[in-house]
Design a protein around this motif. Structure first.
Motif, PDB file in Angstrom:
ATOM      1  N   CYS A  71       0.814  -1.214   0.000  1.00 19.49           N
ATOM      2  CA  CYS A  71       0.000   0.000   0.000  1.00 19.49           C
ATOM      3  C   CYS A  71       0.845   1.261   0.000  1.00 19.49           C
ATOM      4  CB  CYS A  71      -0.902   0.032   1.232  1.00 19.49           C
ATOM      5  SG  CYS A  71      -2.088  -1.291   1.312  1.00 19.49           S
ATOM      6  N   HIS A  72       0.414   2.241  -0.777  1.00 17.90           N
ATOM      7  CA  HIS A  72       1.002   3.576  -0.723  1.00 17.90           C
ATOM      8  C   HIS A  72       0.199   4.451   0.240  1.00 17.90           C
ATOM      9  CE1 HIS A  72       2.504   2.152  -4.644  1.00 17.90           C
ATOM     10  NE2 HIS A  72       3.576   2.825  -4.282  1.00 17.90           N
ATOM     11  N   PHE A  73      -1.117   4.281   0.202  1.00 16.01           N
ATOM     12  CA  PHE A  73      -2.028   5.027   1.061  1.00 16.01           C
ATOM     13  C   PHE A  73      -2.981   4.053   1.738  1.00 16.01           C
ATOM     14  CE2 PHE A  73      -0.656   8.135  -2.018  1.00 16.01           C
ATOM     15  CZ  PHE A  73      -0.448   9.262  -1.252  1.00 16.01           C
ATOM     16  N   GLU A  89      -0.562   5.074  14.951  1.00 18.92           N
ATOM     17  CA  GLU A  89       0.457   4.930  15.987  1.00 18.92           C
ATOM     18  C   GLU A  89       1.715   4.225  15.478  1.00 18.92           C
ATOM     19  OE1 GLU A  89      -1.543   2.879  19.143  1.00 18.92           O
ATOM     20  OE2 GLU A  89      -2.951   4.525  19.478  1.00 18.92           O
ATOM     21  N   SER A  90       1.669   3.759  14.239  1.00 16.39           N
ATOM     22  CA  SER A  90       2.787   3.017  13.659  1.00 16.39           C
ATOM     23  C   SER A  90       3.855   3.970  13.128  1.00 16.39           C
ATOM     24  CB  SER A  90       2.268   2.148  12.508  1.00 16.39           C
ATOM     25  OG  SER A  90       3.338   1.616  11.763  1.00 16.39           O
ATOM     26  N   HIS A  91       5.103   3.555  13.187  1.00 15.45           N
ATOM     27  CA  HIS A  91       6.210   4.339  12.640  1.00 15.45           C
ATOM     28  C   HIS A  91       6.263   4.226  11.116  1.00 15.45           C
ATOM     29  CE1 HIS A  91       7.744   5.338  16.552  1.00 15.45           C
ATOM     30  NE2 HIS A  91       7.709   4.066  16.910  1.00 15.45           N
ATOM     31  N   ASP A  92       5.513   3.278  10.544  1.00 18.04           N
ATOM     32  CA  ASP A  92       5.543   3.053   9.102  1.00 18.04           C
ATOM     33  C   ASP A  92       4.548   3.918   8.336  1.00 18.04           C
ATOM     34  OD1 ASP A  92       7.411   1.082   9.590  1.00 18.04           O
ATOM     35  OD2 ASP A  92       5.923  -0.520   9.656  1.00 18.04           O
ATOM     36  N   TRP A  93       3.662   4.612   9.055  1.00 17.53           N
ATOM     37  CA  TRP A  93       2.608   5.398   8.414  1.00 17.53           C
ATOM     38  C   TRP A  93       2.564   6.807   8.986  1.00 17.53           C
ATOM     39  CZ3 TRP A  93       0.059   3.414   4.344  1.00 17.53           C
ATOM     40  CH2 TRP A  93       0.144   2.029   4.154  1.00 17.53           C
ATOM     41  N   GLU A  94       2.233   7.782   8.124  1.00 15.75           N
ATOM     42  CA  GLU A  94       2.036   9.151   8.583  1.00 15.75           C
ATOM     43  C   GLU A  94       0.636   9.604   8.206  1.00 15.75           C
ATOM     44  OE1 GLU A  94       4.323  12.239   6.692  1.00 15.75           O
ATOM     45  OE2 GLU A  94       4.512  11.069   4.858  1.00 15.75           O
ATOM     46  N   SER A 134       2.210   5.724   3.402  1.00 14.68           N
ATOM     47  CA  SER A 134       3.287   4.834   3.813  1.00 14.68           C
ATOM     48  C   SER A 134       4.614   5.568   3.811  1.00 14.68           C
ATOM     49  CB  SER A 134       3.365   3.640   2.854  1.00 14.68           C
ATOM     50  OG  SER A 134       4.493   2.854   3.148  1.00 14.68           O
ATOM     51  N   LYS A 135       5.407   5.349   4.847  1.00 17.63           N
ATOM     52  CA  LYS A 135       6.759   5.908   4.892  1.00 17.63           C
ATOM     53  C   LYS A 135       7.745   4.978   4.200  1.00 17.63           C
ATOM     54  CE  LYS A 135       6.171   8.454   9.215  1.00 17.63           C
ATOM     55  NZ  LYS A 135       6.617   8.545  10.619  1.00 17.63           N
ATOM     56  N   LYS A 136       7.385   3.698   4.088  1.00 17.86           N
ATOM     57  CA  LYS A 136       8.261   2.705   3.458  1.00 17.86           C
ATOM     58  C   LYS A 136       8.028   2.635   1.947  1.00 17.86           C
ATOM     59  CE  LYS A 136       8.988  -0.464   7.279  1.00 17.86           C
ATOM     60  NZ  LYS A 136       8.831  -1.840   7.730  1.00 17.86           N
ATOM     61  N   ASN A 137       6.786   2.632   1.546  1.00 19.24           N
ATOM     62  CA  ASN A 137       6.414   2.479   0.137  1.00 19.24           C
ATOM     63  C   ASN A 137       6.070   3.872  -0.401  1.00 19.24           C
ATOM     64  OD1 ASN A 137       5.732   1.374  -2.285  1.00 19.24           O
ATOM     65  ND2 ASN A 137       4.073   0.125  -1.507  1.00 19.24           N
ATOM     66  N   VAL A 138       7.085   4.705  -0.538  1.00 20.86           N
ATOM     67  CA  VAL A 138       6.887   6.115  -0.886  1.00 20.86           C
ATOM     68  C   VAL A 138       6.475   6.260  -2.343  1.00 20.86           C
ATOM     69  CG1 VAL A 138       7.972   8.385  -0.997  1.00 20.86           C
ATOM     70  CG2 VAL A 138       8.543   6.824   0.859  1.00 20.86           C
ATOM     71  N   MET A 139       5.439   7.047  -2.543  1.00 17.33           N
ATOM     72  CA  MET A 139       4.954   7.340  -3.892  1.00 17.33           C
ATOM     73  C   MET A 139       5.059   8.840  -4.094  1.00 17.33           C
ATOM     74  SD  MET A 139       1.152   6.616  -5.289  1.00 17.33           S
ATOM     75  CE  MET A 139       0.895   6.298  -6.992  1.00 17.33           C
ATOM     76  N   ARG A 140       5.694   9.233  -5.155  1.00 15.85           N
ATOM     77  CA  ARG A 140       5.836  10.667  -5.429  1.00 15.85           C
ATOM     78  C   ARG A 140       4.508  11.209  -5.959  1.00 15.85           C
ATOM     79  NH1 ARG A 140      10.585  11.897  -3.837  1.00 15.85           N
ATOM     80  NH2 ARG A 140      12.398  10.738  -4.440  1.00 15.85           N
ATOM     81  N   LEU A 141       4.042  12.265  -5.327  1.00 16.31           N
ATOM     82  CA  LEU A 141       2.795  12.905  -5.757  1.00 16.31           C
ATOM     83  C   LEU A 141       3.110  13.998  -6.767  1.00 16.31           C
ATOM     84  CD1 LEU A 141       1.010  13.230  -2.318  1.00 16.31           C
ATOM     85  CD2 LEU A 141       0.622  11.520  -4.089  1.00 16.31           C
ATOM     86  N   PRO A 142       2.223  14.213  -7.723  1.00 14.07           N
ATOM     87  CA  PRO A 142       2.475  15.266  -8.710  1.00 14.07           C
ATOM     88  C   PRO A 142       2.487  16.646  -8.054  1.00 14.07           C
ATOM     89  CG  PRO A 142       0.246  14.400  -8.926  1.00 14.07           C
ATOM     90  CD  PRO A 142       0.954  13.547  -7.915  1.00 14.07           C
TER      91      PRO A 142
END
Length: 146
Positions: A71-73, A89-94, A134-142
């Motif tokens: 997942c990206h989002f 609460e996870s460090h992997d998600w913002e 996701s902080k791990k599966n980073v997707m660049r936004l336009p």
């Protein structure tokens, strides 16, 4: 077209989840390509088709799930009583966005049924509806320039 796909993470829910609507490309019957008319026709055809994975027993279909790492989002309804992981609460998600969501169980009638300006917010109970990235599966936004 969008490259986004809505998928689900396994949770305590064990019934059938919605499936993706299959919309194929087909040119309009007049032989002239018109993007808006063709999109409407494809959407109507896709909504009328019966997905072969649907069942009348509301039985769980496991191919609708993906692993969290793909997942990206993520959209999550964060409740104090949820059994599932608290992603905020996870460090992997913002948390990208947070909106109040009416908690029907803990809100009382008539406030949960009818919106009354200034009173509904005071009388009802809300939980957080979250959009997380996701902080791990980073997707660049336009980038949109103004």
């Amino acid at each position: 077209g969008s490259k986004s796909r809505l998928r689900y993470l396994k949770s305590e829910f064990s019934g059938q989840l919605p499936a993706s609507m299959q919309i194929g490309f087909q040119q309009s019957t007049e032989g002239v390509f018109h993007p808006i008319i063709d999109r409407v026709k494809r959407t109507i055809r896709g909504a009328q088709e019966v997905n072969p994975t649907f069942n009348s027993r509301n039985a769980e279909v496991f191919d609708r799930y993906i692993d969290e790492s793909e997942c990206h989002f993520l959209i999550d309804l964060a409740t104090p009583w949820q059994v599932e992981k608290h992603y905020e609460e996870s460090h992997d998600w913002e948390v990208v966005a947070r909106e109040p969501f009416l908690d029907l169980v803990h809100s009382k009638f008539p406030w949960k049924t009818f919106y009354v300006p200034f009173m509904s917010a005071k009388k009802n109970t809300y939980v957080d509806y979250l959009l997380l990235r996701s902080k791990k599966n980073v997707m660049r936004l336009p980038v949109i320039a103004a």
